[in-house]
Write a protein that holds these residues in place. Structure first.
Motif: not given
Length: 146
Positions: A67-79
């Protein structure tokens, strides 16, 4: 009693000593095997429980990352959250297994200590019988080396 029957009695008593020691060891080793088996069943159950919880945490972290990737959020933190959840799963399993192995070692040592005591008790009692039989040989002028 004859010399032959007295000698046979010594041989029979020595054979009984060996057989009793063997059966004591076999019986006690069954106890060791049972303890190991029970302990391993516990380890497997604990690992399964931990893995189920960890898999849910990993799935949650992956869904969050998606969902972070879809929302173009902080991908690094999510991964990073996914990576941490996976690492936690591996650490949980390692921790459970190492703790349980230590406990299992203690159980096995206790069982083996018990076995040593049981064998000593068995042999001591049987040695008294062997000594009586050997003493019986002295009636025939066959001296023991005492």
């Amino acid at each position: 009693a004859t010399v032959e029957s007295s000698v046979r009695k010594v041989a029979d008593d020595v054979t009984a000593l060996a057989n009793n020691a063997r059966s004591t060891i076999e019986k006690d080793m069954e106890g060791v095997a049972d303890a190991v088996s029970e302990s391993m069943d516990e380890v497997v159950g604990k690992v399964q429980d931990a893995v189920e919880e960890d898999i849910k945490e990993i799935q949650d972290a992956v869904e969050n990352a998606q969902s972070v990737i879809q929302d173009q959020g902080d991908v690094v933190a999510a991964v990073s959250d996914v990576t941490q959840a996976v690492a936690k799963g591996a650490e949980d399993v390692r921790s459970i297994v190492s703790e349980e192995v230590e406990d299992l070692g203690d159980v096995v040592v206790d069982k083996l200590d018990g076995m040593v005591g049981d064998v000593q008790d068995s042999v001591e009692a049987d040695l008294k019988e062997v000594q009586k039989s050997v003493d019986g040989l002295e009636d025939f002028g066959l001296e023991s080396d005492e």
